[in-house]
Design a protein around this motif. Structure first.
Motif, PDB file in Angstrom:
ATOM      1  N   CYS A  37     -10.509  -1.243  -1.396  1.00  0.00           N
ATOM      2  CA  CYS A  37      -9.348  -0.402  -1.112  1.00  0.00           C
ATOM      3  C   CYS A  37      -9.833   0.988  -0.722  1.00  0.00           C
ATOM      4  O   CYS A  37     -10.557   1.634  -1.484  1.00  0.00           O
ATOM      5  N   VAL A  39      -8.305   3.706  -0.662  1.00  0.00           N
ATOM      6  CA  VAL A  39      -7.629   4.782  -1.393  1.00  0.00           C
ATOM      7  C   VAL A  39      -8.187   4.914  -2.806  1.00  0.00           C
ATOM      8  O   VAL A  39      -8.660   5.979  -3.203  1.00  0.00           O
ATOM      9  N   CYS A  40      -8.131   3.831  -3.588  1.00  0.00           N
ATOM     10  CA  CYS A  40      -8.616   3.933  -4.970  1.00  0.00           C
ATOM     11  C   CYS A  40     -10.115   3.679  -5.084  1.00  0.00           C
ATOM     12  O   CYS A  40     -10.772   4.151  -6.015  1.00  0.00           O
ATOM     13  N   ARG A  41     -10.682   2.893  -4.151  1.00  0.00           N
ATOM     14  CA  ARG A  41     -12.104   2.538  -4.137  1.00  0.00           C
ATOM     15  C   ARG A  41     -12.565   1.883  -5.451  1.00  0.00           C
ATOM     16  O   ARG A  41     -13.723   1.957  -5.826  1.00  0.00           O
ATOM     17  N   LYS A  42     -11.606   1.255  -6.144  1.00  0.00           N
ATOM     18  CA  LYS A  42     -11.924   0.599  -7.411  1.00  0.00           C
ATOM     19  C   LYS A  42     -11.742  -0.913  -7.332  1.00  0.00           C
ATOM     20  O   LYS A  42     -12.361  -1.649  -8.099  1.00  0.00           O
ATOM     21  N   CYS A  55      -1.386  -0.640  -6.335  1.00  0.00           N
ATOM     22  CA  CYS A  55      -2.394   0.410  -6.481  1.00  0.00           C
ATOM     23  C   CYS A  55      -1.722   1.719  -6.891  1.00  0.00           C
ATOM     24  O   CYS A  55      -0.800   2.191  -6.222  1.00  0.00           O
ATOM     25  N   LYS A  56      -2.181   2.310  -7.977  1.00  0.00           N
ATOM     26  CA  LYS A  56      -1.511   3.499  -8.522  1.00  0.00           C
ATOM     27  C   LYS A  56      -2.118   4.811  -8.029  1.00  0.00           C
ATOM     28  O   LYS A  56      -1.741   5.885  -8.493  1.00  0.00           O
ATOM     29  N   GLU A  57      -3.043   4.703  -7.086  1.00  0.00           N
ATOM     30  CA  GLU A  57      -3.576   5.917  -6.483  1.00  0.00           C
ATOM     31  C   GLU A  57      -2.628   6.379  -5.371  1.00  0.00           C
ATOM     32  O   GLU A  57      -1.998   5.577  -4.703  1.00  0.00           O
ATOM     33  N   LEU A  58      -2.545   7.677  -5.174  1.00  0.00           N
ATOM     34  CA  LEU A  58      -1.684   8.220  -4.127  1.00  0.00           C
ATOM     35  C   LEU A  58      -2.338   8.048  -2.763  1.00  0.00           C
ATOM     36  O   LEU A  58      -3.560   8.072  -2.668  1.00  0.00           O
ATOM     37  N   GLN A 218       2.503   2.761   1.289  1.00  0.00           N
ATOM     38  CA  GLN A 218       1.406   2.123   0.574  1.00  0.00           C
ATOM     39  C   GLN A 218       0.578   1.222   1.490  1.00  0.00           C
ATOM     40  O   GLN A 218      -0.646   1.177   1.388  1.00  0.00           O
ATOM     41  N   ARG A 222      -3.616   2.001   3.821  1.00  0.00           N
ATOM     42  CA  ARG A 222      -4.787   1.149   3.560  1.00  0.00           C
ATOM     43  C   ARG A 222      -5.152   0.264   4.768  1.00  0.00           C
ATOM     44  O   ARG A 222      -6.076  -0.540   4.682  1.00  0.00           O
TER      45      ARG A 222
END
Length: 228
Positions: A37, A39-42, A55-58, A218, A222
């Motif tokens: 991802c 955005v979060c890169r997790k 995904c809870k990242e903005l 969202q 991405r």
């Protein structure tokens, strides 16, 4: 997607945004599977956008909720219904510590039912949650989300002479019965106050478009550059 494009109300999308929404709703692959991802890169993306939805990242998770809340508040305000958003309700659990039972109500509607104020609490979920689980039932995700809100907040509201209205919706635009009843009553007010506006189209179309616009943010954030 039958809402009329109205730029001053934010009811407009680019071609890229519209394609992303259509692909998501038709379950056409949006992303390369297992790409990280951006955005979060997790976590890794999945083809159909479920990670992007959760995904809870903005930008995204909180933005989608707040956008629908703001549009709902704008509808109430334009309709002439007295309401306020993000209102501390101050239902106390411990008089010594003075800690509130609830976070601020998403929207507080004054004198909504029998002279009592109504706490409207929004929650969103993907209808595909649990799709890979045994015994998946269509529509169960939004029903569970609503039930969770009711069990958490309704008792405190009733004990403090308030009405609790769970406003649950999914990313395909479905609404729970409580949310539909609430909007139908708002629609009736619109219809009685405005002769030239069809209340149903105005109220439900604005909320439906806001749900899709929040989802669009969202997804598009991405998308790989080659898709833009």
């Amino acid at each position: 997607m039958s809402a009329v494009p109205i730029e001053c109300l934010g009811q407009c999308m680019s071609a890229v945004e519209y394609r992303a929404i259509l692909k998501y709703r038709l379950m056409i692959p949006l992303f390369p599977a297992d790409d990280p991802c951006p955005v979060c890169r997790k976590c890794c993306l999945d083809s159909f956008g479920e990670h992007a939805v959760h995904c809870k990242e903005l930008p995204g998770f909180k933005y989608r909720h707040d956008l629908v809340r703001d549009v709902l508040y704008d509808v109430l305000k334009r309709t002439g219904i007295s309401a306020k958003k993000e209102v501390p309700v101050n239902f106390l659990t411990d008089p010594l510590e003075r800690r509130s039972t609830l976070r601020p109500a998403d929207i507080l509607v004054f004198g909504w039912e029998g002279g009592k104020h109504a706490c409207v609490d929004l929650t969103a979920v993907s209808p595909l949650v649990g799709l890979r689980d045994h015994g998946f039932v269509a529509g169960q995700a939004i029903t569970k989300a609503e039930a969770g809100k009711v069990s958490k907040h309704e008792k405190a509201c009733i004990e403090n002479q308030h009405v609790f209205i769970p406003f649950a919706f999914d990313t395909f635009g479905a609404l729970t019965p409580d949310a539909v009843r609430f909007l139908k009553r708002v629609q009736q007010v619109v219809s009685s106050n405005t002769a030239h506006v069809k209340g149903h189209n105005f109220v439900f179309s604005r909320i439906g478009f806001a749900i899709q616009k929040g989802l669009m943010a969202q997804l598009v954030a991405r998308l790989p550059a080659i898709s833009l």
